[in-house]
Design a protein around this motif. Structure first.
Motif, mmCIF file in Angstrom:
data_model
loop_
_atom_site.group_PDB
_atom_site.id
_atom_site.type_symbol
_atom_site.label_atom_id
_atom_site.label_comp_id
_atom_site.label_asym_id
_atom_site.label_seq_id
_atom_site.Cartn_x
_atom_site.Cartn_y
_atom_site.Cartn_z
ATOM 1 N N UNK A 129 -0.318 1.305 1.821
ATOM 2 C CA UNK A 129 -0.307 1.514 3.263
ATOM 3 C C UNK A 129 1.132 1.692 3.716
ATOM 4 N N UNK A 130 1.388 2.742 4.494
ATOM 5 C CA UNK A 130 2.707 2.961 5.075
ATOM 6 C C UNK A 130 2.646 2.685 6.572
ATOM 7 N N UNK A 131 3.800 2.343 7.141
ATOM 8 C CA UNK A 131 3.872 1.960 8.551
ATOM 9 C C UNK A 131 4.883 2.818 9.290
ATOM 10 N N UNK A 132 4.623 3.023 10.574
ATOM 11 C CA UNK A 132 5.545 3.760 11.424
ATOM 12 C C UNK A 132 6.653 2.875 11.942
ATOM 13 N N UNK A 133 7.468 3.427 12.836
ATOM 14 C CA UNK A 133 8.600 2.685 13.385
ATOM 15 C C UNK A 133 8.168 1.479 14.202
ATOM 16 N N UNK A 134 6.963 1.533 14.779
ATOM 17 C CA UNK A 134 6.488 0.417 15.591
ATOM 18 C C UNK A 134 5.607 -0.529 14.794
ATOM 19 N N UNK A 135 5.715 -0.445 13.444
ATOM 20 C CA UNK A 135 4.979 -1.337 12.534
ATOM 21 C C UNK A 135 3.466 -1.173 12.625
ATOM 22 N N UNK A 136 2.993 -0.031 13.050
ATOM 23 C CA UNK A 136 1.559 0.237 13.052
ATOM 24 C C UNK A 136 1.181 0.980 11.786
ATOM 25 N N UNK A 137 -0.030 0.734 11.320
ATOM 26 C CA UNK A 137 -0.541 1.402 10.122
ATOM 27 C C UNK A 137 -0.649 2.903 10.392
ATOM 28 N N UNK A 138 0.072 3.704 9.587
ATOM 29 C CA UNK A 138 0.060 5.152 9.813
ATOM 30 C C UNK A 138 -0.715 5.911 8.747
ATOM 31 N N UNK A 139 -0.771 5.394 7.520
ATOM 32 C CA UNK A 139 -1.437 6.148 6.464
ATOM 33 C C UNK A 139 -1.809 5.208 5.331
ATOM 34 N N UNK A 140 -2.933 5.486 4.709
ATOM 35 C CA UNK A 140 -3.370 4.718 3.541
ATOM 36 C C UNK A 140 -3.635 5.690 2.402
ATOM 37 N N UNK A 141 -2.954 5.484 1.287
ATOM 38 C CA UNK A 141 -3.069 6.365 0.125
ATOM 39 C C UNK A 141 -3.806 5.641 -0.988
ATOM 40 N N UNK A 142 -4.962 6.182 -1.383
ATOM 41 C CA UNK A 142 -5.696 5.647 -2.518
ATOM 42 C C UNK A 142 -5.266 6.402 -3.769
ATOM 43 N N UNK A 143 -4.943 5.678 -4.837
ATOM 44 C CA UNK A 143 -4.513 6.357 -6.053
ATOM 45 C C UNK A 143 -4.380 5.404 -7.212
ATOM 46 N N UNK A 144 -3.554 5.803 -8.178
ATOM 47 C CA UNK A 144 -3.333 4.990 -9.373
ATOM 48 C C UNK A 144 -1.836 4.792 -9.565
ATOM 49 N N UNK A 145 -1.490 3.612 -10.057
ATOM 50 C CA UNK A 145 -0.101 3.297 -10.380
ATOM 51 C C UNK A 145 -0.005 2.972 -11.859
ATOM 52 N N UNK A 146 1.102 3.361 -12.456
ATOM 53 C CA UNK A 146 1.371 2.998 -13.844
ATOM 54 C C UNK A 146 2.259 1.755 -13.837
ATOM 55 N N UNK A 147 1.742 0.656 -14.396
ATOM 56 C CA UNK A 147 2.529 -0.572 -14.529
ATOM 57 C C UNK A 147 3.372 -0.445 -15.787
ATOM 58 N N UNK A 148 4.703 -0.455 -15.622
ATOM 59 C CA UNK A 148 5.605 -0.141 -16.734
ATOM 60 C C UNK A 148 6.704 -1.179 -16.853
ATOM 61 N N UNK A 149 7.406 -1.124 -17.980
ATOM 62 C CA UNK A 149 8.680 -1.805 -18.155
ATOM 63 C C UNK A 149 9.769 -0.745 -17.971
ATOM 64 N N UNK A 150 10.601 -0.828 -16.932
ATOM 65 C CA UNK A 150 11.522 0.272 -16.603
ATOM 66 C C UNK A 150 12.435 0.691 -17.747
#
Length: 616
Positions: free
Chosen positions: A343-364
């Motif tokens: 979830x990303x937020x705008x300047x006024x801390x309101x919910x602006x977008x929700x992205x459903x997806x996949x993340x790769x958990x890695x060792x950098x």
């Protein structure tokens, strides 16, 4: 006017039946796609991918409904030039002719909608089954009926019917009666000012989108490829009458003898008929070849990109903890693909977008040792603690997002922006230590392993499923191709069938008013079999026109997507779907040829003497 429209319909129902069919199928397809899309959009994160696909399907369905219904109505009006001219001769004004045609469109729209709404329920069941079988929605997913869809369906059916006849009625009302009866002058002119305007306009738009897509990111290039194919198809359909005379001359050179000359003469004389018959075929070929070529090119580019990025020898797949630090192993980079909601937020801390997806958990550090590509902004060295690396264009470095991983919700700082990719891999990168242990334990982990010279897979025996990097990339590419095939089936499956039915419908309408023409040919000495063969030869030339122009429309898309994929992958990438093209070409000639033979046989069944003097 409605009574006169109904009398006209009952008198010439074979001509109007095709128009009703196109409205009916268009309403059914749009209604089905919209109901499933609305149900999927309210179902939550399980069907996010299906929502995207259904959005594309709905857009293409609406385009096909408007395009096919409009071209069908324009064709039926053109076929009735003599009827309308007689109406003008007996005192009918231009306004009355237009009102008559609009009344007919209203009547046909009502009938098409009435049949299309219940048919849409059957189409919805087929479309839902298709989504379930291909895995885009869960097996328990069931679209819900919405009462408001009746108003939408009625608006679609009546709207496209009336809109489709507006331009044709204006042209028909302007034709002088005697010119229409002689089929000369303005009545015989096919390339009107409107055709030139829209043909050139859409062609310029298609070329512009081809140029822009070469510099667009993958998501933008794919979206542009769809619009490019549609714009090019509309442009070449509008300009297709320019090609028909040349095709007629070519047919005369190739097809020797009286039948070849007759087919050539019919092509030159029936330019409007040939162009209208080829129109749905142009769109069908353009969409099928363009979408298949786009997905195949993206998939090939992703494979090239992946091979250039990974520095490893083996891939070990495990579930749960596994120790791969054994003699002969130089580096191990574990990657666990976990579902996330960011979830990303705008300047006024309101919910602006929700992205459903996949993340790769890695060792950098390990990830950097086995991958060549580096972030466009930031560094993976900072990917420790509550941090995240995001895809290009998502959020800038330094911003904060909220991620839900399993049952945990974390505020994460963006420390790196990943480069644009064709691979369709993970949307985000996360440090392994912040991913809940139960999530890691329940999800397979794929570890990229580099081994020392002379070492082999035997050192990792018993520690997981071991394969070479080349085989792993090939398997990943095959899975990606299967997914692309599923996407293609969802987007173009029923829409392609609708376009194919429109092709058959156009052939039937084209032959509906040729009974007297065929009878005259038989009276002059041709046998019934020769007339049928001449009609099939003519339809073959028209099919060739549709295939060539549809292929040119698809080419504009492939040029753009090839340039975009090549820019990202680092080398030239273009996959032409020759197998699909072969099937489309052979299928088009078979379907159009068989339909033309059947309609010609039906039209030549009565005695020619009884038709030569009959009114059309």
């Amino acid at each position: 006017m409605l009574r006169l429209s109904w009398n006209t319909f009952t008198d010439r129902w074979p001509l109007f039946l095709g128009a009703i069919l196109t409205v009916c199928l268009g309403v059914a397809l749009v209604q089905s796609s919209l109901l499933i899309l609305v149900s999927a959009a309210t179902a939550g994160g399980e069907v996010v991918e299906a929502v995207t696909l259904l959005g594309l399907t709905l857009g293409i369905s609406v385009f096909l409904a408007v395009f096919i219904v409009s071209s069908t109505f324009a064709f039926t009006v053109a076929q009735r030039q003599r009827d309308l001219a007689l109406l003008r001769l007996v005192g009918g004004g231009r306004g009355q002719v237009r009102r008559l045609l609009l009344s007919e469109a209203l009547l046909l729209g009502v009938l098409g909608t009435a049949f299309g709404v219940p048919l849409g329920l059957l189409v919805m069941r087929v479309q839902t089954w298709l989504l379930r079988e291909l895995g885009f929605v869960p097996s328990a997913f069931t679209p819900r009926w919405q009462d408001w869809i009746l108003s939408v369906s009625a608006g679609i059916g009546l709207g496209v019917a009336i809109a489709g006849v507006l331009a044709a009625s204006r042209r028909a009302a302007k034709v002088r009666p005697l010119e229409a009866l002689r089929e000369t002058g303005a009545a015989a002119r096919v390339m009107s000012g409107a055709r030139w305007f829209f043909g050139v306009l859409f062609l310029a738009g298609a070329l512009a989108m081809t140029s822009v897509s070469a510099f667009a990111p993958p998501e933008g290039a794919i979206a542009l490829s769809i619009n490019t194919a549609l714009a090019a198809a509309v442009a070449l359909t509008a300009l297709s009458p320019l090609v028909v005379p040349a095709a007629g001359r070519l047919a005369g050179l190739v097809l020797r003898g009286p039948l070849g000359r007759l087919a050539e003469a019919n092509l030159r004389d029936g330019v409007r008929r040939s162009a209208s018959t080829a129109a749905p075929l142009i769109v069908l070929v353009a969409l099928l070849v363009a979408q298949a070529g786009t997905l195949a090119t993206i998939g090939k580019g992703a494979e090239i990109e992946q091979r250039a990025d990974i520095r490893g020898d083996l891939v070990v797949t495990t579930t749960g903890p596994s120790d791969l630090d054994v003699p002969g192993v130089v580096a191990v980079s574990p990657q666990t693909r976990v579902p996330v909601s960011v979830v990303t937020y705008g300047d006024d801390d309101t919910d602006t977008d929700t992205e459903q997806g996949y993340a790769a958990a890695i060792d950098p550090a390990a990830y950097a040792a086995t991958h060549v590509r580096v972030p466009e902004q930031g560094s993976l060295a900072d990917l420790t603690g509550p941090t995240i690396a995001v895809a290009d264009g998502f959020q800038p470095v330094g911003s904060t997002v909220t991620a839900r991983i399993g049952d945990s919700e974390l505020d994460l700082r963006v420390v790196a922006v990943l480069p644009a990719t064709l691979g369709g891999g993970a949307d985000f990168l996360l440090p392994r230590e912040i991913v809940p242990a139960p999530v890691l334990a329940a999800t397979p982990t794929e570890s990229i392993v580099r081994v020392a010279p002379g070492a082999g897979a035997s050192a990792l025996a018993g520690r997981g499923e071991v394969t070479t990097v080349d085989d792993w990339i090939a398997a990943t590419s095959a899975d990606r191709q299967d997914t692309s095939t599923g996407i293609m089936t969802v987007i173009m499956g029923l829409s392609g069938l609708y376009a194919l039915i429109a092709v058959v419908n156009a052939v039937v309408i084209a032959a509906a008013d040729r009974r007297r023409e065929f009878a005259v040919a038989r009276v002059t000495g041709l046998t019934r079999a020769q007339v049928v063969r001449a009609a099939v030869l003519e339809s073959g030339a028209v099919t060739g026109i549709g295939l060539v122009l549809g292929g040119l429309a698809a080419t504009t898309t492939l040029i753009g997507i090839s340039a975009a994929a090549g820019r990202i992958a680092g080398q030239s990438v273009l996959v032409v779907p020759w197998a699909l093209i072969t099937v489309v070409v052979l299928g088009a000639f078979a379907v159009v040829g068989a339909t033309s033979a059947w309609t010609a046989l039906s039209a030549t069944r009565p005695s020619p003497v009884s038709l030569t003097g009959a009114a059309e």
